[in-house]
Design an enzyme around this catalytic site. Structure first.
Site, mmCIF file in Angstrom:
data_model
loop_
_atom_site.group_PDB
_atom_site.id
_atom_site.type_symbol
_atom_site.label_atom_id
_atom_site.label_comp_id
_atom_site.label_asym_id
_atom_site.label_seq_id
_atom_site.Cartn_x
_atom_site.Cartn_y
_atom_site.Cartn_z
ATOM 1 N N ARG A 40 0.822 -1.219 0.000
ATOM 2 C CA ARG A 40 0.000 0.000 0.000
ATOM 3 C C ARG A 40 0.852 1.263 0.000
ATOM 4 O O ARG A 40 0.476 2.265 -0.606
ATOM 5 C CB ARG A 40 -0.948 0.003 1.195
ATOM 6 C CG ARG A 40 -2.072 -0.972 0.958
ATOM 7 C CD ARG A 40 -3.131 -0.894 2.010
ATOM 8 N NE ARG A 40 -4.280 -1.653 1.580
ATOM 9 C CZ ARG A 40 -5.152 -2.224 2.394
ATOM 10 N NH1 ARG A 40 -5.003 -2.109 3.692
ATOM 11 N NH2 ARG A 40 -6.173 -2.897 1.919
ATOM 12 N N LYS A 205 -19.439 -16.291 2.024
ATOM 13 C CA LYS A 205 -20.882 -16.162 2.224
ATOM 14 C C LYS A 205 -21.667 -15.685 1.013
ATOM 15 O O LYS A 205 -21.290 -14.731 0.353
ATOM 16 C CB LYS A 205 -21.144 -15.190 3.375
ATOM 17 C CG LYS A 205 -20.834 -15.856 4.701
ATOM 18 C CD LYS A 205 -20.771 -15.015 5.911
ATOM 19 C CE LYS A 205 -21.778 -14.179 6.504
ATOM 20 N NZ LYS A 205 -21.181 -13.054 7.231
ATOM 21 N N GLY A 381 -13.792 -4.193 0.378
ATOM 22 C CA GLY A 381 -15.192 -3.833 0.599
ATOM 23 C C GLY A 381 -15.679 -2.704 -0.297
ATOM 24 O O GLY A 381 -16.830 -2.701 -0.743
#
Ligand code: ADP
Ligand code: MG
Length: 400
Positions: A40, A205, A381
């Site tokens: 990063r 999920k 996300g």
């Protein structure tokens, strides 16, 4: 009213001597004060260097981890000090770490006008106002600088003060090089992917990925499902899945979705064989099934060799591929082989290929094929929410 639009670094003029608040994602993995992976920081360098070359004075802000409060222990554990030292080495410049991000120190230091040092605020989450998207904190920062630049794509889905309230308070603002690339690539896939478009989903999920499926459903030509997600789908088809991870409350949804896909004559690929174990505590006892059914007492931990071949064969006709979610428990070899095989398939395909999601990106990098993919999103996300069609506060706040 003209359509809102985002400005990028190169759209900003007359940057010489300007004071710039640069929001970066320097949230690197760290252990005992040592940086485990500096990706990063390295990825932030082009934007930092561009602003330095333009003659800007930099005030850099980032969060690191999730400090719970302001205890001395947290202040040590989540300090950006190691990042500051790494920046000194990489930039060959003095970096001043400002202990309290909400103090008046940056104002004075920026006004001093010394160009040869960079100011880095301590972990922004040390101030209460950051996560609360506090306006007065944002105003404080806004008063120190002339320009706001955001290059923290992975944080853009969070309405925090440095991501949301601050740019809203600024007149001159732009996206850095990382955000520019993410927006360019992901908007192309989200809005007008070249067809046939293949969406490959895996990971833990179904519930995490429903938003993406629903937002993209009319554009998907091939839906390939692996990872734990696949067992909910197989169960919906009445296939025995043994002790595999299933989301019982999503079986009905999966069934409905499969119907919708077959009504539209689109391809759905589910695994036709599996790597199975009795328990993840005894990975060495794994077996490979010859068929889609999983025996009682066993759980699926990766897609099997026939499935890898099937996915490769069907994905060959795709012109655009978006992959989110590993095909198996890739953290435990050899259950990374399904994900690695998929990475190879994607690398060898001529399709425009994008990988989104933290674990999928990690699996793609570990596979050794990441260089051959068109884009690996650093968003995690944020990229998922973008693909769900949501407005990301950090991107919205950059618009004029
Ligand atoms: P991403 O970060 O790319 O969005 P997710 O976070 O959704 O991906 O999923 C990653 C996790 O899914 C990994 O920790 C992996 O171990 C888990 N996973 C993948 N396949 C299985 C499986 N068959 N059973 C249990 N967990 C799985
Ligand atoms: Mg993940």
């Amino acid at each position: 009213m003209a359509a809102k639009s985002m400005r990028f670094l190169r759209d900003l003029e007359n940057l010489k001597d300007k004071k710039v608040f640069l929001r970066l994602d320097l949230n690197v993995p760290m252990k005992d004060g040592k940086i485990l992976d500096d990706t990063r920081i390295r990825e932030a360098l082009p934007t930092i260097n561009y602003l330095l070359e333009q003659g800007c004075r930099l005030l850099i802000g980032s969060h690191l981890g999730r400090p719970k409060g302001n205890s001395e222990e947290d202040k040590k554990k989540y300090s950006l000090e190691p990042v500051a030292q790494d920046l000194v080495e990489k930039l060959k410049k003095e970096v001043v770490l400002i202990d309290s991000p909400d103090s008046d120190a940056p104002r004075g230091l920026l006004a001093e006008g010394r160009m040869d040092k960079i100011l880095l605020l301590e972990n922004l989450r040390f101030c209460k106002g950051e996560e609360a998207n506090d306006n007065s904190l944002a105003q404080k920062w806004a008063k120190c600088v002339d320009v706001y630049v955001n290059d923290a794509y992975g944080s853009c889905h969070r309405a925090h003060a440095s991501i949301d309230a601050l740019p809203r308070a600024m007149r001159v603002k732009a996206a850095g090089f990382l955000i520019e690339k993410e927006v360019e690539v992901l908007s192309k896939i989200r809005n007008a992917p070249e067809t046939p478009f293949a969406l490959i989903l895996g990971g833990s999920k179904v519930s995490d990925k429903i938003g993406v499926i629903e937002n993209m459903i009319n554009k998907i030509d091939i839906l390939a499902v692996g990872g734990a997600m696949a067992y909910t789908f197989l169960k919906a088809q009445g296939v025995p899945v043994g002790a595999s991870r299933v989301e019982s409350d999503k079986v009905a949804y999966a069934k409905e979705l499969l119907k919708r896909f077959s009504a539209r004559e689109k391809t759905v690929l589910l695994p036709i064989d599996h790597v199975i174990v009795k328990s993840l505590d005894t990975p060495k006892g794994f077996q490979t099934t010859k068929e889609e059914a999983i025996p009682e007492g066993w759980m699926g931990v990766d897609i099997g060799p026939q499935s890898r071949e099937l996915f490769a064969k069907e994905l060959a006709r795709a012109k655009t591929i978006f992959w989110n979610g590993p095909m198996g428990v890739y953290e435990i070899p050899p259950f990374n082989e399904g994900s690695f095989a998929l990475a190879k398939t994607i690398a060898e395909s001529t399709a425009f290929s994008v990988i989104g999601g933290g674990d999928s990106a990690a699996a793609a990098v570990e596979s050794g094929y990441s260089e051959k993919m068109d884009h690996i999103s650093t968003g995690g996300g944020a990229s998922l929410e973008y693909m769900e069609g949501k407005t990301l506060p950090g991107l919205d706040a950059l618009e004029h």
